[in-house]
Enzyme design. Sequence first.
Site: not given
Ligand code: IMP
Ligand code: MG
Length: 178
Positions: A102-103, A106, A155, A168
């Site tokens: 994963e990138d 969050d 962010f 990106r």
């Molecule tokens: P989660 O389900 O809240 O953990 O969200 C994960 C996804 O939200 C990641 O795979 C990203 O695509 C997106 N995301 C979360 N934080 C950021 C950020 O700071 N910048 C850009 N995309 C984010």
């Molecule tokens: Mg993602």
Amino acid sequence: MKELQVKDKTFAISIPEAKIQEQVRRVAAEICRDYAGEEPLFLPVLNGAFMFAADLLREVTLPCEISFIKLASYQGTQSTGEIREVIGLGKDITGRHVIIVEDIIDSGLTMAHMIETLQLQNPASVAVCSCLVKPDALKVQVPINYCCMEIPNDFIVGYGLDYDGFGRNTRDIYTLIK
Ligand code: IMP
Ligand code: MG
């Protein structure tokens, strides 16, 4: 300070390429050590993880398979709101050692859902490898086996991560300033 304009927002460099690459190499070495003798299946999650996966997997010297997956979000008819579905997993993962790439993690909700979905298919194991983690943003507990860097709850864009689809394609990571 190096700045980046993405649409209406301004970002400032927060993690330079050299730091990212150093951590990517560290994590790749950990994976090679932990999976020695195995043939893991890497599942990078599109779109955000494309750049991290490309760098990470160039450093992984194990025999392995790589298959990209994507999460589709759609509105259900019921009031439960957004339902997410894993698409593109055209592989039988039964008995396989799976490593999700994963990138960023969050809230952790995406990853929790992904793990749950994959577990239904009886893999030998499921591990999570995320380039970035925002520990203060986590809403659910997810096992994070490998992580390059922990960051504050801000962010960010770059290195695969986007703001509204843009930003990106940078080597460094940038944090929103205004
Ligand atoms: P989660 O389900 O809240 O953990 O969200 C994960 C996804 O939200 C990641 O795979 C990203 O695509 C997106 N995301 C979360 N934080 C950021 C950020 O700071 N910048 C850009 N995309 C984010
Ligand atoms: Mg993602």
